[in-house]
Scaffold this motif. Sequence first.
Motif, mmCIF file in Angstrom:
data_model
loop_
_atom_site.group_PDB
_atom_site.id
_atom_site.type_symbol
_atom_site.label_atom_id
_atom_site.label_comp_id
_atom_site.label_asym_id
_atom_site.label_seq_id
_atom_site.Cartn_x
_atom_site.Cartn_y
_atom_site.Cartn_z
ATOM 1 N N LEU A 262 4.006 -3.593 -3.552
ATOM 2 C CA LEU A 262 4.723 -2.995 -2.432
ATOM 3 C C LEU A 262 3.818 -2.564 -1.288
ATOM 4 O O LEU A 262 4.148 -2.767 -0.104
ATOM 5 C CB LEU A 262 5.518 -1.779 -2.931
ATOM 6 N N ASP A 263 2.690 -1.956 -1.613
ATOM 7 C CA ASP A 263 1.835 -1.380 -0.579
ATOM 8 C C ASP A 263 1.119 -2.431 0.262
ATOM 9 O O ASP A 263 0.506 -2.088 1.292
ATOM 10 C CB ASP A 263 0.792 -0.446 -1.206
ATOM 11 N N ASP A 264 1.179 -3.692 -0.166
ATOM 12 C CA ASP A 264 0.412 -4.724 0.520
ATOM 13 C C ASP A 264 1.284 -5.751 1.237
ATOM 14 O O ASP A 264 0.785 -6.763 1.721
ATOM 15 C CB ASP A 264 -0.500 -5.439 -0.484
ATOM 16 N N VAL A 265 2.589 -5.482 1.312
ATOM 17 C CA VAL A 265 3.484 -6.370 2.060
ATOM 18 C C VAL A 265 3.175 -6.249 3.545
ATOM 19 O O VAL A 265 3.001 -5.141 4.083
ATOM 20 C CB VAL A 265 4.955 -6.003 1.791
ATOM 21 N N ARG B 299 5.704 -13.519 11.145
ATOM 22 C CA ARG B 299 5.217 -13.867 9.811
ATOM 23 C C ARG B 299 5.429 -12.682 8.862
ATOM 24 O O ARG B 299 5.363 -11.515 9.275
ATOM 25 C CB ARG B 299 3.744 -14.262 9.833
ATOM 26 N N THR B 300 5.661 -13.025 7.612
ATOM 27 C CA THR B 300 5.813 -12.021 6.569
ATOM 28 C C THR B 300 5.042 -12.482 5.350
ATOM 29 O O THR B 300 5.194 -13.634 4.911
ATOM 30 C CB THR B 300 7.296 -11.815 6.204
ATOM 31 N N LEU B 301 4.199 -11.616 4.817
ATOM 32 C CA LEU B 301 3.411 -11.908 3.619
ATOM 33 C C LEU B 301 3.851 -10.966 2.509
ATOM 34 O O LEU B 301 3.832 -9.740 2.683
ATOM 35 C CB LEU B 301 1.919 -11.727 3.891
ATOM 36 N N ILE B 302 4.254 -11.543 1.376
ATOM 37 C CA ILE B 302 4.715 -10.730 0.249
ATOM 38 C C ILE B 302 3.869 -11.079 -0.969
ATOM 39 O O ILE B 302 4.019 -12.159 -1.554
ATOM 40 C CB ILE B 302 6.204 -10.980 -0.046
ATOM 41 N N PRO B 303 2.948 -10.197 -1.357
ATOM 42 C CA PRO B 303 2.094 -10.468 -2.526
ATOM 43 C C PRO B 303 2.746 -10.031 -3.834
ATOM 44 O O PRO B 303 3.490 -9.041 -3.869
ATOM 45 C CB PRO B 303 0.838 -9.635 -2.236
ATOM 46 N N GLU C 125 -4.136 -15.648 6.910
ATOM 47 C CA GLU C 125 -4.044 -14.255 6.473
ATOM 48 C C GLU C 125 -3.651 -14.166 5.000
ATOM 49 O O GLU C 125 -4.127 -13.288 4.272
ATOM 50 C CB GLU C 125 -3.040 -13.502 7.340
ATOM 51 N N ALA C 126 -2.790 -15.089 4.562
ATOM 52 C CA ALA C 126 -2.361 -15.086 3.167
ATOM 53 C C ALA C 126 -3.527 -15.398 2.236
ATOM 54 O O ALA C 126 -3.658 -14.800 1.157
ATOM 55 C CB ALA C 126 -1.233 -16.095 2.967
ATOM 56 N N VAL C 127 -4.380 -16.338 2.617
ATOM 57 C CA VAL C 127 -5.551 -16.679 1.810
ATOM 58 C C VAL C 127 -6.464 -15.463 1.668
ATOM 59 O O VAL C 127 -6.930 -15.129 0.565
ATOM 60 C CB VAL C 127 -6.312 -17.869 2.426
ATOM 61 N N GLU C 128 -6.719 -14.796 2.766
ATOM 62 C CA GLU C 128 -7.583 -13.610 2.733
ATOM 63 C C GLU C 128 -6.974 -12.505 1.873
ATOM 64 O O GLU C 128 -7.661 -11.863 1.072
ATOM 65 C CB GLU C 128 -7.817 -13.096 4.157
ATOM 66 N N LEU C 129 -5.672 -12.296 2.031
ATOM 67 C CA LEU C 129 -5.006 -11.235 1.275
ATOM 68 C C LEU C 129 -4.991 -11.542 -0.213
ATOM 69 O O LEU C 129 -5.253 -10.657 -1.040
ATOM 70 C CB LEU C 129 -3.581 -11.055 1.799
#
Length: 291
Positions: A67-70, A76-80, A104-108
Amino acid sequence: MLFRWDWLRPVLAAPIVPTLGPVHPDALTVDIFGDILRAAATGDFLPYDKDRRWGGEKDKKDEKVLLDDVAHQPDRTLIPTLSRRGRGTVKVFAYGFHGRASDEAVELAAKLAAVHDAASARVVRPLGPGTSSPHGTRIQLKDFTARPCPDPGGPVRPVTGWPAAVQGTFAPFAAAMSADGLVFLHTQMRVGRCGPVLTAAVENRIVGAIGPMEVRPDALGRPQLLPQYFAVLPEARGKGLGRVLWRAAMYWGQTHGAFYQLPQTEVGGPSDRLCRSEGLASLGFIHTMSA
């Protein structure tokens, strides 16, 4: 957090939702994305989560949203997510049409894998049905309301419908097809945690299977035929058994009230070619890459 639908909807190229997988396009709403966040906070299964069939309680190792990293922005939206199964896997679902979302998704994903001591970091990109030269997984739609699904006949029965000697050949069949998930399926069958499994037998030996056969309501309350494991021994292929098994499964689904099914198939693979030849609609693709 709350998702803004005017930010999220334009970048949803394919109907894939973190922790849930593919959903019917009609169910792709801001509410379903809010539901996965609430489930992450409580640790409970959503009522329409297909993985509930394997047990009534959500395992701590099951995939959940971090949750804290969405990251939720206009374009764009990144959901880990994190799964503790095996050595651990972080996935970042990257919704966005620009390269910046992927970067950004790769880095995250790499950062969160290190933080959570996960061995694998991946980025999941939904791609639209019009994608040229696609690769990865295709999301397909079988609409049971469109036309009848006749019983194909042939040497197909539920495992329990065969004589005991034939039933006994399921274990070696499952072991031979372990890469297709049949060992896991066999384990669930033995503890009575799943619906019937349809099998094809030749010369008193099981050579193909599809299942489990189960219908459950989706997020809108409509009955959905859940995904199945599907495999045919290599030496038994090329004789039409796979098509007979698949049609038998579709007949079962329609006669048990399902409105639709959402198969996921490897682009260009045998199941993909079968579903395409059977007229299923393509809803888009899921491209997964290592971070």
